[in-house]
Write a protein that holds these residues in place. Structure first.
Motif, short mmCIF file in Angstrom:
data_model
loop_
_atom_site.label_atom_id
_atom_site.label_comp_id
_atom_site.label_asym_id
_atom_site.label_seq_id
_atom_site.Cartn_x
_atom_site.Cartn_y
_atom_site.Cartn_z
N LEU A 1 0.57 -0.96 0.06
CA LEU A 1 -0.16 0.08 0.22
C LEU A 1 0.80 1.28 -0.11
CD1 LEU A 1 -2.67 -1.10 2.50
CD2 LEU A 1 -3.05 -0.55 0.10
N PHE A 2 2.04 1.43 0.78
CA PHE A 2 2.99 2.35 0.72
C PHE A 2 3.55 2.60 -0.39
CE2 PHE A 2 7.24 3.79 1.09
CZ PHE A 2 7.22 5.03 1.64
N LEU A 3 3.79 1.49 -1.37
CA LEU A 3 4.27 1.80 -2.69
C LEU A 3 3.14 2.38 -3.60
CD1 LEU A 3 6.31 -1.52 -2.89
CD2 LEU A 3 7.29 0.71 -2.69
N ILE A 4 2.08 1.77 -3.52
CA ILE A 4 0.99 2.29 -4.32
C ILE A 4 0.76 3.69 -4.17
CG2 ILE A 4 -1.44 2.17 -4.91
CD1 ILE A 4 -1.25 -0.90 -4.41
N ALA A 5 0.70 4.23 -2.66
CA ALA A 5 0.32 5.56 -2.56
C ALA A 5 1.64 6.45 -3.07
CB ALA A 5 0.12 5.36 -1.18
N SER A 6 2.57 5.85 -2.91
CA SER A 6 3.91 6.84 -3.29
C SER A 6 3.81 6.97 -4.81
CB SER A 6 5.33 5.81 -2.94
OG SER A 6 5.31 6.05 -1.59
N LEU A 7 3.66 5.81 -5.38
CA LEU A 7 3.22 6.22 -7.14
C LEU A 7 2.09 7.24 -7.34
CD1 LEU A 7 3.41 2.56 -8.64
CD2 LEU A 7 4.84 4.60 -8.93
N ALA A 8 1.00 7.12 -6.51
CA ALA A 8 -0.08 7.77 -6.88
C ALA A 8 0.05 9.30 -6.16
CB ALA A 8 -1.30 7.51 -5.98
N GLN B 1 2.68 -20.03 -14.14
CA GLN B 1 1.14 -19.95 -13.65
C GLN B 1 1.00 -19.44 -12.32
OE1 GLN B 1 -0.09 -24.04 -13.66
NE2 GLN B 1 -2.27 -23.46 -13.22
N ALA B 2 2.10 -19.64 -11.48
CA ALA B 2 1.99 -19.33 -9.94
C ALA B 2 2.22 -17.57 -10.01
CB ALA B 2 2.68 -19.79 -9.33
N THR B 3 2.78 -17.12 -11.05
CA THR B 3 3.53 -15.68 -10.83
C THR B 3 3.18 -14.72 -12.07
OG1 THR B 3 5.68 -16.32 -11.80
CG2 THR B 3 5.55 -16.39 -9.25
N TRP B 4 2.46 -15.09 -12.88
CA TRP B 4 2.17 -14.19 -14.04
C TRP B 4 1.36 -12.92 -13.56
CZ3 TRP B 4 -2.65 -12.39 -14.70
CH2 TRP B 4 -3.87 -12.97 -14.33
N TRP B 5 0.77 -12.89 -12.46
CA TRP B 5 0.07 -11.83 -12.34
C TRP B 5 0.71 -10.72 -11.51
CZ3 TRP B 5 -0.29 -11.05 -6.85
CH2 TRP B 5 0.32 -12.10 -6.03
N ALA C 1 3.33 -3.16 -15.16
CA ALA C 1 2.06 -1.84 -14.87
C ALA C 1 2.77 -1.00 -14.13
CB ALA C 1 0.82 -2.46 -14.69
N ALA C 2 3.51 -0.99 -12.95
CA ALA C 2 3.82 0.01 -12.11
C ALA C 2 5.09 0.70 -12.93
CB ALA C 2 4.30 -0.59 -10.83
N LEU C 3 5.79 -0.19 -13.54
CA LEU C 3 7.06 0.72 -14.39
C LEU C 3 6.50 1.54 -15.41
CD1 LEU C 3 9.50 -2.47 -14.52
CD2 LEU C 3 9.80 -0.29 -13.44
N ILE C 4 5.47 1.04 -16.10
CA ILE C 4 4.95 1.88 -17.39
C ILE C 4 4.13 3.05 -16.55
CG2 ILE C 4 3.04 2.08 -18.96
CD1 ILE C 4 3.61 -1.00 -19.41
N TRP D 1 13.59 4.46 -7.99
CA TRP D 1 13.65 4.16 -6.72
C TRP D 1 12.72 2.84 -6.75
CZ3 TRP D 1 15.92 6.87 -2.89
CH2 TRP D 1 16.27 8.16 -3.39
N LEU D 2 11.59 2.72 -7.81
CA LEU D 2 10.64 1.56 -7.83
C LEU D 2 11.34 0.41 -8.44
CD1 LEU D 2 7.56 0.67 -7.60
CD2 LEU D 2 7.32 1.75 -9.73
N SER D 3 12.50 0.42 -9.21
CA SER D 3 12.94 -0.62 -9.85
C SER D 3 13.46 -1.76 -9.21
CB SER D 3 14.12 -0.20 -10.71
OG SER D 3 13.89 0.91 -11.99
N PRO D 4 14.05 -1.60 -8.02
CA PRO D 4 14.54 -2.77 -7.13
C PRO D 4 13.26 -3.73 -6.97
CG PRO D 4 15.69 -0.82 -6.70
CD PRO D 4 14.52 -0.22 -7.40
N ILE D 5 12.09 -3.16 -6.68
CA ILE D 5 10.92 -3.88 -6.45
C ILE D 5 10.20 -4.43 -7.61
CG2 ILE D 5 8.70 -3.75 -5.28
CD1 ILE D 5 9.88 -1.69 -3.42
N ALA D 6 10.05 -3.39 -8.64
CA ALA D 6 9.16 -3.82 -9.77
C ALA D 6 9.81 -4.84 -10.61
CB ALA D 6 8.72 -2.58 -10.63
N VAL D 7 11.14 -4.68 -11.04
CA VAL D 7 11.92 -5.45 -11.94
C VAL D 7 12.10 -6.92 -11.41
CG1 VAL D 7 14.16 -5.75 -13.05
CG2 VAL D 7 13.46 -3.51 -12.95
N PRO D 8 12.28 -7.17 -10.10
CA PRO D 8 12.16 -8.71 -9.91
C PRO D 8 10.84 -9.34 -10.08
CG PRO D 8 13.33 -7.43 -8.14
CD PRO D 8 13.01 -6.53 -9.15
N LEU D 9 9.71 -8.39 -9.86
CA LEU D 9 8.32 -8.84 -10.06
C LEU D 9 8.05 -9.21 -11.44
CD1 LEU D 9 6.02 -6.53 -7.59
CD2 LEU D 9 6.89 -9.07 -7.28
#
Length: 605
Positions: A378-385, A504-508, A515-518, A530-538
């Motif tokens: 939620l903190f990451l989403i709020a920071s993006l918004a 199958q387990a992680t596509w979502w 979507a976060a990177l875009i 700042w977001l890359s260390p979290i979004a890129v592994p996802l």
């Protein structure tokens, strides 16, 4: 004054001081982080999204700070000598092995190894083994019965080895143990509660009984199980982390919890009378996930024992206690999903009458262990918004004829980032330096090997952390909204996963990371780095999950002496006996590692 009573009093005061000190330090670090973050977010104005972000960072920072304080306390804390009766104990002990549709060969191989290890102590007549089956599949029951009969004959264990199948699986494992206490508990002073994948050294079992007999009010004695038997890359990293870091973290837990310590549900010795008097649990009203039988019963049972004046203690120095664990990220997440539901269910129990304050805090910690992931998300989403809701800059504030330009708080932001990273990395760095200075690195292959392993472990766990965050956030959401989890097919016997299963387990979460990177690229470009260390592994989650489940990569790491544990460098008899029993029975299972020859009951860390 009775010396035992006096010692307990001094112990309570010391534990209370440690708790207060850890709390003050954690709150101080949290206030500093919140203050710094508040300064940063006000640089472009202040709005309701910033209030939400500050609240979330307070919760997240306190959780990180508390974990760091626990680790540091584990380094600084020197436990007092533990009392134990000398020689031969007087009480009788039941060794309980609950099973539920397990692979029969490995289960009975572990039982045979423990039986022989107890025999070597010369005190086998004080211990009986009970296989408590809750299996629901007829084939599993038939296999268990046949394996039990073969082992009974091979060990000549008449009157020492028992098997019971419960036709109705009421209350799951907690109900299984409770049924034993009601029907057979009166014949024993103590019971050693294991899991189907547990393995323990005979000397350790005897030492636990000696310690319990030395302290009449000790109701439960918990060991720190070490993970063995994993050959995937993920499994090897997990084994190394458990062997290298967990003993010191456990000392921190023991220092804080004192006589109101944890119960992890297995590899623990329990006084039967204390359990029978204190630990009866009724099902919660309503339907699952928050109603029904208590899933994570162990934490509640520890609180109930403490409530009635029994001591619950974790002794991290007790070695020779082992378990297996999921060999890949998906298996780990499946198990975590079950624990998540059990811990969140405790929200209905935390206010139970007469629970001690620290027991309530321990229950709250268990709940927050899962809430922390959605808090970070939620903190990451709020920071993006946040930039989309930021008010326009005010250049004329009415107090000056000249414009006032907002200034970036880059220095403060970097200091905050450094502080968060330090809370994550510093405890592990301290433990690595400590191992190098004290010579403990020899148990892990030497200074160069343990340093390389620790650095690679940090890199891999950092890459996998966003994936675990997403799995845990989904689990919390499923429980909160009353749903159940939907998982892909189970992994193969060796723990490896195909790329298709990983996808199958992680596509979502890959879609979410992309979507976060875009979004950041087009709307908040300042946050992209700042977001890359979290979004890129996802984005690459399927690849990471697939590669870390590889047994070939795990074997390569073993070849180059990476992620070694003491249980692979030197062989321990009980693990060798388990492997030999598994080969002799023709059963299938994962090969275990080996352990060092060290003083009985003592970990080399």
């Amino acid at each position: 004054m009775n010396p035992i009573v006096a010692g307990l009093g001094e112990g309570r005061l010391a534990v209370a001081l440690r708790r207060v000190g850890a709390l003050v330090l954690a709150v101080t670090l949290t206030v500093a982080a919140a203050s710094m973050f508040g300064t940063v977010v006000q640089a472009d104005g202040f709005d309701w999204v910033d209030v939400l972000r500050i609240a979330l960072i307070v919760l997240a920072a306190f959780w990180l700070a508390w974990g760091a304080c626990t680790a540091v306390l584990g380094v600084l804390f020197v436990p007092a000598p533990v009392g134990a009766v000398p020689g031969r104990p007087t009480g009788r002990t039941a060794i309980l092995v609950p099973v539920y549709n397990e692979s029969t060969g490995p289960v009975f191989a572990r039982i045979e190894a423990m039986y022989r290890s107890v025999e070597r102590t010369g005190m086998a007549d004080l211990f009986d083994f009970h296989v408590l089956s809750d299996s629901t599949k007829s084939q599993s029951v038939a296999d268990e019965t046949a394996a039990y009969r073969r082992l009974l004959v091979r060990l000549r264990a008449g009157g020492r080895l028992y098997y019971r199948h419960r036709p109705e699986n009421i209350g799951r494992k907690a109900g299984n143990i409770a049924d034993f206490v009601r029907t057979s508990g009166g014949a024993y002073d103590y019971m050693l509660v294991l899991d189907a994948d547990s393995l323990m050294r005979g000397e350790t079992i005897v030492e636990m009984v000696r310690r319990m007999e030395a302290e009449p009010r000790l109701g439960l004695l918990q060991t720190l199980p070490q993970v063995i038997g994993l050959n995937t890359l993920f499994g090897r990293v997990l084994q190394f982390s458990a062997a290298f870091y967990a003993p010191v973290f456990a000392r921190g837990v023991a220092a804080l919890q004192g006589g109101e310590g944890p119960f992890w549900g297995h590899n623990a010795l329990i006084r039967v009378r204390a359990f029978a008097e204190s630990c009866g649990m009724a099902a919660l009203s309503g339907k699952p996930p928050f109603g029904g039988h208590v899933l994570s019963h162990d934490t509640v049972e520890a609180a109930m024992l403490a409530r009635d004046g029994w001591r619950v203690r974790l002794d991290p120095d007790l070695g020779g206690s082992f378990e297996e664990a999921p060999a890949n990220v998906i298996g780990y997440a499946k198990r975590d999903r079950r624990w998540c539901q059990g811990n969140l269910q405790h929200s209905r129990i935390i206010g139970a009458p007469r629970f001690r304050l620290w027991s309530r805090i321990s229950i709250l910690q268990g709940i927050f262990a899962y809430l922390s992931s959605p808090i970070w998300l939620l903190f990451l989403i709020a920071s993006l918004a946040a930039p989309r809701f930021a008010p326009p800059p005010v250049y004329f504030d009415g107090r000056s004829l000249f414009p006032v330009f907002p200034h970036p708080e880059t220095t403060t932001a970097l200091a905050l980032l450094f502080g968060v990273v330090a809370l994550l990395i510093l405890p592990k760095a301290i433990l690595l330096v400590r191992a190098l200075l004290h010579g403990d690195s020899r148990y892990f292959g030497g200074a160069a090997t343990v340093t390389a392993s620790a650095v690679l472990e940090l890199v891999l766990t950092s890459l996998l952390a966003p994936i675990h965050m997403m799995f845990q956030s989904r689990s919390v959401a499923q429980v909160v909204f009353g749903g159940d989890s939907g998982w892909p097919a189970a992994d193969r016997e060796d723990g490896s996963l195909s790329f298709a299963s990983s996808l199958q387990a992680t596509w979502w979460m890959s879609a979410g990371g992309l979507a976060a990177l875009i979004f950041a690229y087009f709307y908040t470009p300042d946050l992209l780095l700042w977001l890359s260390p979290i979004a890129v592994p996802l984005v690459f989650a399927p690849v990471l999950v697939h590669l870390t489940s590889s047994t070939a990569i795990g074997a390569a790491c073993r070849k180059f002496d990476l992620f070694l544990t003491p249980y692979e460098i030197h062989e321990e008899q009980v693990i060798a006996d388990m492997r030999e029993a598994l080969r002799a029975s023709g059963g299938s299972g994962k090969p275990a590692g080996a352990a060092p020859t060290v003083p009985a009951g003592i970990l080399p860390v």
